[in-house]
Design a protein around this motif. Sequence first.
Motif, PDB file in Angstrom:
ATOM      1  N   LEU A 159       2.729  -3.662   8.549  1.00 13.10           N
ATOM      2  CA  LEU A 159       3.076  -2.248   8.370  1.00 13.10           C
ATOM      3  C   LEU A 159       3.065  -1.852   6.898  1.00 13.10           C
ATOM      4  N   GLY A 160       2.542  -2.723   6.044  1.00 10.41           N
ATOM      5  CA  GLY A 160       2.512  -2.411   4.606  1.00 10.41           C
ATOM      6  C   GLY A 160       3.882  -2.482   3.970  1.00 10.41           C
ATOM      7  N   LEU A 161       4.800  -3.226   4.591  1.00 16.67           N
ATOM      8  CA  LEU A 161       6.178  -3.298   4.097  1.00 16.67           C
ATOM      9  C   LEU A 161       6.510  -4.726   3.668  1.00 16.67           C
ATOM     10  N   CYS A 162       7.771  -4.985   3.436  1.00 15.70           N
ATOM     11  CA  CYS A 162       8.231  -6.336   3.090  1.00 15.70           C
ATOM     12  C   CYS A 162       9.505  -6.599   3.903  1.00 15.70           C
ATOM     13  N   PRO A 163       9.982  -7.832   3.914  1.00 18.31           N
ATOM     14  CA  PRO A 163      11.170  -8.134   4.730  1.00 18.31           C
ATOM     15  C   PRO A 163      12.406  -7.348   4.303  1.00 18.31           C
ATOM     16  N   ALA A 207      -0.390   1.807   1.930  1.00 17.62           N
ATOM     17  CA  ALA A 207      -0.550   0.856   3.051  1.00 17.62           C
ATOM     18  C   ALA A 207       0.385   1.233   4.198  1.00 17.62           C
ATOM     19  N   ALA A 208       1.658   1.512   3.861  1.00 16.93           N
ATOM     20  CA  ALA A 208       2.622   1.848   4.906  1.00 16.93           C
ATOM     21  C   ALA A 208       2.279   3.192   5.551  1.00 16.93           C
ATOM     22  N   ARG A 209       1.872   4.168   4.739  1.00 16.33           N
ATOM     23  CA  ARG A 209       1.535   5.486   5.317  1.00 16.33           C
ATOM     24  C   ARG A 209       0.387   5.335   6.313  1.00 16.33           C
ATOM     25  N   GLU A 210      -0.611   4.492   5.944  1.00 17.75           N
ATOM     26  CA  GLU A 210      -1.731   4.268   6.855  1.00 17.75           C
ATOM     27  C   GLU A 210      -1.237   3.579   8.142  1.00 17.75           C
ATOM     28  N   ALA A 211      -0.372   2.566   7.997  1.00 19.78           N
ATOM     29  CA  ALA A 211       0.113   1.838   9.177  1.00 19.78           C
ATOM     30  C   ALA A 211       0.906   2.761  10.103  1.00 19.78           C
ATOM     31  N   PHE A 212       1.783   3.582   9.541  1.00 17.98           N
ATOM     32  CA  PHE A 212       2.607   4.469  10.380  1.00 17.98           C
ATOM     33  C   PHE A 212       1.733   5.529  11.063  1.00 17.98           C
TER      34      PHE A 212
END
Length: 262
Positions: A139-143, A243-248
Motif C-alpha cells: 500500500l506504499g506504507l510502512c509498519p 505510492a500510497a495515493r496510487e494504492a488507495f
Amino acid sequence: MSDLLNTPNTDIQTHTEAGVTTITLNRVSRKNSITAGMYAAMADALVTAAADASVRVVVFQGHETIFSAGNDIGDFLNASPSTQDAPVFRFLHGLSDFPKPVIASVCGPAVGIGTTMLFHCDLVYAGDNAAFSMPFVNLGLCPEAASSLLVPQMMGYHRAAEALLLGEPFMVEAALEVGLVNRIVPPAQANALAQAQARKLAAKPLTSLIETKRLMKSGQAARVTAQIKEEAVSFGRMLSEPAAREAFTAFMEKRKPDFSKV
Ligand code: COA
C-alpha cells in the motif's frame, strides 16, 4: 446483569459483564475495516476500562467470518491520520499501555492493524479460518503499532521479512507455531473460549494481574512506545506520498496498483 454501554460509534460495541469488557468490531458490511471514529471509540473504551476498578479484563472480537480488514482505505484517502494524537495512534498507545489483561478472539482475515494490534494482546484465540497479513508495503506504507520491532522479535527476522517486506499473508497454523496465537478452535467456538479465559482471569486478584503484566512488559515498554511514535511519523508522511495515493485509488477503483511511475 449485563450493562451495555452505547458508544456514539455503533460500529464498535462495548459490553461489560462480570468484570470483562468486550469490544466488538461491528462493521461487517465493510469487512470490519476501521474508521477514525471506530479508533476513537475503542481508545475511549480502553480509557474507561482502565479506570473502572470493576473491569479486570478486555476482550476484542470481530465476526465469525472477519476480524478486521484493517484501516478503512477511504479514510486513508480522505482523512489521513497526520498527527500523533490522531484516533488511530491514541488507540495504539492505549492498547500498548493498557495495564490489565487483553484477550483477542480472531476469526477470518486480520489485515494490517487487525494483525498488528494482536502483538499487544496478552492472549489470542483464533478460529481455524483466521488468516493474518500486514500488507503495508503493498500500500506504499510502512509498519505501525511497533510491528517493525515486535514482528521480527516474535517470528524471527526472515519470516518477518516475508510478512512485512513481501506483505505475504500467513495462516493460523503458522501464527500458532510462532506464538502469536494461543489456540485454534472452530470459528463458532472462538468467542466463547475467549470469554471463558477472560472469566478465569477476572477471578484472579487484579493487583497481581496488573503487576505481572507490567513486569513482563517493562523490559521494553519504553522502546515499544518510541517505536510506535517513530513509525507514526513515517506512516503519516507516506500516506500522502504518490505510492500510497496510487494504492488507495487502485483499491477504490478495484484495479491493481501501478507503481511503475512512483
Ligand atoms: N477499507 C475500505 N473498504 C474495505 C476495506 C478497507 N480496508 N476492506 C474491504 N472493504 C470493502 C470492499 O471495498 C467491499 O466494498 P464493496 O462491497 O463496495 O465492493 C466490501 O468491503 C467487501 O470487501 P471484499 O473485498 O469484497 O471482501 P472479500 O471477502 O472478498 O475480502 C478482504 C476480504 C479483507 C481480504 C479484502 O476486503 C481486503 O483485502 N481488504 C483490504 C485490506 C487492506 O488492504 N487493508 C488496509 C491494511 S493497512
